[in-house]
Design a protein around this motif. Structure first.
Motif, PDB file in Angstrom:
ATOM      1  N   ILE A   1       0.830  -1.204   0.000  1.00 22.02           N
ATOM      2  CA  ILE A   1       0.000   0.000   0.000  1.00 22.02           C
ATOM      3  C   ILE A   1       0.863   1.251   0.000  1.00 22.02           C
ATOM      4  N   THR A   2       0.533   2.176  -0.899  1.00 22.75           N
ATOM      5  CA  THR A   2       1.191   3.475  -0.941  1.00 22.75           C
ATOM      6  C   THR A   2       0.138   4.561  -0.808  1.00 22.75           C
ATOM      7  N   ALA A   3       0.283   5.408   0.220  1.00 20.92           N
ATOM      8  CA  ALA A   3      -0.596   6.562   0.389  1.00 20.92           C
ATOM      9  C   ALA A   3       0.059   7.756  -0.302  1.00 20.92           C
ATOM     10  N   THR A   4      -0.703   8.463  -1.137  1.00 21.88           N
ATOM     11  CA  THR A   4      -0.150   9.597  -1.864  1.00 21.88           C
ATOM     12  C   THR A   4      -0.972  10.853  -1.644  1.00 21.88           C
ATOM     13  N   PHE A   5      -0.276  11.981  -1.706  1.00 20.90           N
ATOM     14  CA  PHE A   5      -0.924  13.281  -1.788  1.00 20.90           C
ATOM     15  C   PHE A   5       0.089  14.261  -2.360  1.00 20.90           C
ATOM     16  N   ASN A   6      -0.173  14.711  -3.586  1.00 19.06           N
ATOM     17  CA  ASN A   6       0.756  15.599  -4.290  1.00 19.06           C
ATOM     18  C   ASN A   6       2.180  15.036  -4.250  1.00 19.06           C
ATOM     19  N   SER A   7       2.302  13.802  -4.722  1.00 20.65           N
ATOM     20  CA  SER A   7       3.563  13.054  -4.655  1.00 20.65           C
ATOM     21  C   SER A   7       4.254  12.918  -5.999  1.00 20.65           C
ATOM     22  N   SER A   8       3.951  13.797  -6.935  1.00 20.38           N
ATOM     23  CA  SER A   8       4.439  13.628  -8.305  1.00 20.38           C
ATOM     24  C   SER A   8       5.962  13.676  -8.418  1.00 20.38           C
ATOM     25  N   LYS A   9       6.631  14.347  -7.500  1.00 21.99           N
ATOM     26  CA  LYS A   9       8.092  14.485  -7.597  1.00 21.99           C
ATOM     27  C   LYS A   9       8.819  13.174  -7.299  1.00 21.99           C
ATOM     28  N   THR A  10       8.201  12.294  -6.540  1.00 23.41           N
ATOM     29  CA  THR A  10       8.904  11.085  -6.095  1.00 23.41           C
ATOM     30  C   THR A  10       8.205   9.776  -6.461  1.00 23.41           C
ATOM     31  N   LEU A  11       6.954   9.845  -6.871  1.00 23.84           N
ATOM     32  CA  LEU A  11       6.157   8.626  -7.039  1.00 23.84           C
ATOM     33  C   LEU A  11       6.693   7.701  -8.125  1.00 23.84           C
ATOM     34  N   ARG A  12       7.294   8.262  -9.160  1.00 26.32           N
ATOM     35  CA  ARG A  12       7.833   7.402 -10.226  1.00 26.32           C
ATOM     36  C   ARG A  12       8.858   6.421  -9.668  1.00 26.32           C
ATOM     37  N   ASP A  13       9.748   6.916  -8.804  1.00 21.18           N
ATOM     38  CA  ASP A  13      10.765   6.040  -8.201  1.00 21.18           C
ATOM     39  C   ASP A  13      10.099   4.941  -7.380  1.00 21.18           C
ATOM     40  N   THR A  14       9.066   5.309  -6.638  1.00 21.99           N
ATOM     41  CA  THR A  14       8.354   4.341  -5.793  1.00 21.99           C
ATOM     42  C   THR A  14       7.714   3.246  -6.640  1.00 21.99           C
ATOM     43  N   MET A  15       6.959   3.651  -7.651  1.00 17.90           N
ATOM     44  CA  MET A  15       6.240   2.681  -8.471  1.00 17.90           C
ATOM     45  C   MET A  15       7.204   1.829  -9.292  1.00 17.90           C
ATOM     46  N   GLN A  16       8.286   2.423  -9.769  1.00 19.45           N
ATOM     47  CA  GLN A  16       9.269   1.674 -10.541  1.00 19.45           C
ATOM     48  C   GLN A  16       9.913   0.596  -9.678  1.00 19.45           C
ATOM     49  N   SER A  17      10.150   0.910  -8.396  1.00 17.41           N
ATOM     50  CA  SER A  17      10.776  -0.073  -7.522  1.00 17.41           C
ATOM     51  C   SER A  17       9.833  -1.231  -7.213  1.00 17.41           C
ATOM     52  N   VAL A  18       8.523  -0.967  -7.227  1.00 16.80           N
ATOM     53  CA  VAL A  18       7.545  -2.054  -7.053  1.00 16.80           C
ATOM     54  C   VAL A  18       7.545  -2.947  -8.289  1.00 16.80           C
ATOM     55  N   LEU A  19       7.547  -2.323  -9.450  1.00 12.70           N
ATOM     56  CA  LEU A  19       7.589  -3.098 -10.694  1.00 12.70           C
ATOM     57  C   LEU A  19       8.848  -3.949 -10.786  1.00 12.70           C
ATOM     58  N   GLY A  20       9.926  -3.480 -10.204  1.00 14.93           N
ATOM     59  CA  GLY A  20      11.201  -4.183 -10.290  1.00 14.93           C
ATOM     60  C   GLY A  20      11.334  -5.368  -9.349  1.00 14.93           C
ATOM     61  N   GLN A  21      10.362  -5.561  -8.464  1.00 21.26           N
ATOM     62  CA  GLN A  21      10.456  -6.676  -7.523  1.00 21.26           C
ATOM     63  C   GLN A  21      10.352  -8.023  -8.238  1.00 21.26           C
ATOM     64  N   THR A  22      11.214  -8.939  -7.863  1.00 21.31           N
ATOM     65  CA  THR A  22      11.230 -10.255  -8.505  1.00 21.31           C
ATOM     66  C   THR A  22      10.025 -11.095  -8.089  1.00 21.31           C
ATOM     67  N   TYR A  23       9.478 -10.826  -6.908  1.00 19.96           N
ATOM     68  CA  TYR A  23       8.296 -11.537  -6.445  1.00 19.96           C
ATOM     69  C   TYR A  23       7.065 -10.882  -7.053  1.00 19.96           C
ATOM     70  N   LYS A  24       6.244 -11.654  -7.734  1.00 21.62           N
ATOM     71  CA  LYS A  24       5.160 -11.073  -8.538  1.00 21.62           C
ATOM     72  C   LYS A  24       3.754 -11.292  -7.979  1.00 21.62           C
ATOM     73  N   ASP A  25       3.609 -12.116  -6.945  1.00 22.93           N
ATOM     74  CA  ASP A  25       2.275 -12.298  -6.374  1.00 22.93           C
ATOM     75  C   ASP A  25       1.995 -11.130  -5.428  1.00 22.93           C
TER      76      ASP A  25
END
Length: 253
Positions: free
Chosen positions: A6-30
């Motif tokens: 879970i990620t809580a956001t509010f006006n997080s455009s400056k940093t959210l790309r790094d956060t979401m990219q790191s989730v996509l990069g996880q080797t565990y997919k479930d």
């Protein structure tokens, strides 16, 4: 085992790309990824929608006004369909690609545990390659709740059933609902937890609970309210001792 992140956001455009990219990069997919947005107007949701196809159905989101970050976390936990729940803040990112793999391995190996936790790294807000300090949870014990100490919250993963049985984040606490949650889970209920000696998350400095004298006064006030509410044998003096520990650590460094 499905993990709900879970990620809580509010006006997080400056940093959210790094956060979401790191989730996509996880080797565990479930992994079920849930973003709970508080009604951002800075392009945060445009980033979420841009990334959404890359998650191939594993991303769920909601954007509406809320009562703060802990209210958003509670919404996410209630939305979660996974066996285990974890929090990844919108200005943080995973320290490695196999963090969720390690989390899953611990729960699969030790089926009697309710939660796991590890360490985090703090980096400069403007230069994420510059490490400011490390927060190790290695020496955490149940007794340290008395002194206002807790494991690194961004490294904590617990069975969803713990929140259902023992309660969600108390939104009356503006800064320290995470500590109050640990008071209930660890001190009151004494859930079974296991430490993993791994840096889970890289955190940018400057969060809600990391700066300012008024902030520290609020933290102390909320800590005292929590321990009194749950019968923890603590007081202002005992809670203050953790600051002396931090000073000693700084001197050693």
């Amino acid at each position: 085992m499905k993990i709900s992140l879970i990620t809580a956001t509010f006006n997080s455009s400056k940093t959210l790309r790094d956060t979401m990219q790191s989730v996509l990069g996880q080797t565990y997919k479930d992994v079920e990824y849930i973003i709970v947005d508080g009604g951002s107007d800075d392009g945060t949701m445009e980033i979420v929608k841009e990334f959404e196809p890359r998650f191939e159905g594993r991303l769920r989101w909601v954007s509406e006004r809320d009562r703060g970050i802990y209210d958003a976390m509670n919404k996410g936990i209630r939305m979660a369909t996974g066996d285990v729940v974890g929090i990844l803040n919108s200005d943080d990112f995973f320290a490695a690609d196999d963090i969720l793999e390690k989390v899953n391995a611990e729960f699969e190996t030790y089926d009697d545990i309710d939660g796991v936790y590890g360490d985090v790294i703090y980096v400069d807000n403007k230069d994420v390659t510059k490490i400011v300090r490390r927060y190790s949870s290695a020496k955490f014990t149940r007794k340290k709740i008395i002194y206002g100490m807790m494991p690194a919250h961004p490294s904590f993963y617990a069975k969803k059933s713990c929140f259902e049985k023992y309660g969600y984040y108390n939104i009356d606490y503006k800064i320290t609902a995470d500590y109050d949650m640990f008071v209930r889970f660890v001190w009151v209920e004494d859930i079974a937890m296991k430490y993993i000696p791994v840096d889970f998350v890289v955190m940018r400095t400057g969060g809600a609970s990391s700066s300012g004298m008024m902030t520290h006064k609020t933290i102390m006030r909320e800590h005292i309210a929590s321990v009194r509410a749950h019968g923890v044998p603590s007081n202002f003096f005992l809670q203050s001792l953790r600051y002396f520990g931090k000073i000693i650590d700084l001197i050693k460094k």
